[in-house]
Design a protein around this motif. Structure first.
Motif, PDB file in Angstrom:
ATOM      1  N   ASN A  31       0.836  -1.195   0.000  1.00 41.68           N
ATOM      2  CA  ASN A  31       0.000   0.000   0.000  1.00 41.68           C
ATOM      3  C   ASN A  31       0.877   1.253   0.000  1.00 41.68           C
ATOM      4  O   ASN A  31       0.643   2.191  -0.756  1.00 41.68           O
ATOM      5  N   PHE A  32       1.929   1.262   0.820  1.00 42.81           N
ATOM      6  CA  PHE A  32       2.853   2.394   0.880  1.00 42.81           C
ATOM      7  C   PHE A  32       3.578   2.585  -0.455  1.00 42.81           C
ATOM      8  O   PHE A  32       3.665   3.699  -0.978  1.00 42.81           O
ATOM      9  N   VAL A  33       4.091   1.508  -1.036  1.00 42.11           N
ATOM     10  CA  VAL A  33       4.768   1.598  -2.338  1.00 42.11           C
ATOM     11  C   VAL A  33       3.792   2.119  -3.388  1.00 42.11           C
ATOM     12  O   VAL A  33       4.147   2.983  -4.200  1.00 42.11           O
ATOM     13  N   PRO A  43      -0.296   6.164 -13.477  1.00 40.23           N
ATOM     14  CA  PRO A  43      -1.747   6.132 -13.700  1.00 40.23           C
ATOM     15  C   PRO A  43      -2.390   4.825 -13.240  1.00 40.23           C
ATOM     16  O   PRO A  43      -1.847   3.747 -13.441  1.00 40.23           O
ATOM     17  N   MET A  44      -3.545   4.969 -12.618  1.00 40.34           N
ATOM     18  CA  MET A  44      -4.319   3.803 -12.203  1.00 40.34           C
ATOM     19  C   MET A  44      -5.184   3.354 -13.376  1.00 40.34           C
ATOM     20  O   MET A  44      -5.551   4.164 -14.227  1.00 40.34           O
ATOM     21  N   ASP A  49     -12.425  -3.718 -11.065  1.00 41.24           N
ATOM     22  CA  ASP A  49     -12.097  -5.143 -10.989  1.00 41.24           C
ATOM     23  C   ASP A  49     -10.850  -5.342 -10.125  1.00 41.24           C
ATOM     24  O   ASP A  49      -9.744  -5.020 -10.535  1.00 41.24           O
ATOM     25  N   ARG A  50     -11.033  -5.886  -8.946  1.00 45.30           N
ATOM     26  CA  ARG A  50      -9.927  -6.047  -7.987  1.00 45.30           C
ATOM     27  C   ARG A  50      -8.821  -6.956  -8.513  1.00 45.30           C
ATOM     28  O   ARG A  50      -7.689  -6.880  -8.068  1.00 45.30           O
ATOM     29  N   THR A  51      -9.153  -7.843  -9.447  1.00 45.72           N
ATOM     30  CA  THR A  51      -8.164  -8.800  -9.949  1.00 45.72           C
ATOM     31  C   THR A  51      -7.377  -8.264 -11.133  1.00 45.72           C
ATOM     32  O   THR A  51      -6.475  -8.934 -11.628  1.00 45.72           O
ATOM     33  N   SER A  62      -7.379  -2.574  -5.881  1.00 47.41           N
ATOM     34  CA  SER A  62      -6.982  -3.805  -6.574  1.00 47.41           C
ATOM     35  C   SER A  62      -6.026  -4.599  -5.686  1.00 47.41           C
ATOM     36  O   SER A  62      -5.381  -4.039  -4.793  1.00 47.41           O
ATOM     37  N   PHE A  63      -5.934  -5.882  -5.947  1.00 52.02           N
ATOM     38  CA  PHE A  63      -4.985  -6.701  -5.201  1.00 52.02           C
ATOM     39  C   PHE A  63      -3.559  -6.188  -5.407  1.00 52.02           C
ATOM     40  O   PHE A  63      -2.751  -6.184  -4.487  1.00 52.02           O
TER      41      PHE A  63
END
Length: 162
Positions: A31-33, A43-44, A49-51, A62-63
């Motif tokens: 999460n920090f990275v 960019p995200m 979709d979490r996968t 996302s995972f």
């Protein structure tokens, strides 16, 4: 364009605390990275979709945003958005790049850190979970380090875009 300086600035600002604008996890390294990468302008994509993809939004993520194993595979395979090139040695890494750690050498990634400097060819990293600042990239002083440790070095593409 990926702004390495902005990513490193964020890593130094938040290395020992949690930014209240983001969720916090008991195991918070990835999460920090991800926050550092986002601060650098990465960019995200692929919400919700979490996968798939790499993203945070709508009270979820996302995972690859939060799990070192998933971030490793995302960085290794992404062809758009946040992209990276796997490198064979740490000496080639620049500030703003990422190291993923497989402490047991079992193929399951355990930790992630962001490179904040390269001192005489030796990358130093910042990380969360066991909060670290300017730590030697090898983690040999970590209680999690084992003789079987494997490292995955990722150079973040400066021309990353959607």
């Amino acid at each position: 364009m990926y702004n390495r300086e902005a990513a490193v600035h964020y890593a130094h600002k938040w290395w020992n605390s949690h930014n209240p604008a983001f969720p916090s996890f008991a195991v918070d390294c990835t999460n920090f990275v991800s926050q550092c990468l986002l601060a650098g302008g990465a960019p995200m994509r692929e919400y919700p979709d979490r996968t798939k993809g790499w993203w945070l939004g709508g009270g979820t993520w996302s995972f690859s945003w939060s799990v070192a194993h998933s971030l490793r595979w995302y960085l290794e395979g992404s062809k758009s958005g946040l992209k990276a090139t796997r490198k064979s040695s740490p000496e080639t890494l620049l500030p703003g790049d990422v190291i993923i750690y497989d402490f047991d050498g079992d193929g399951r990634m355990d930790h992630a850190a962001v490179v904040v400097s390269n001192h005489k060819g030796v990358p130093l990293v910042n990380a969360h979970t066991a909060n670290s600042r300017n730590r030697h990239w090898s983690y040999t002083t970590s209680p999690a380090h084992t003789s079987g440790i494997r490292y995955y070095f990722f150079h973040i593409d400066e021309n990353t875009s959607l």
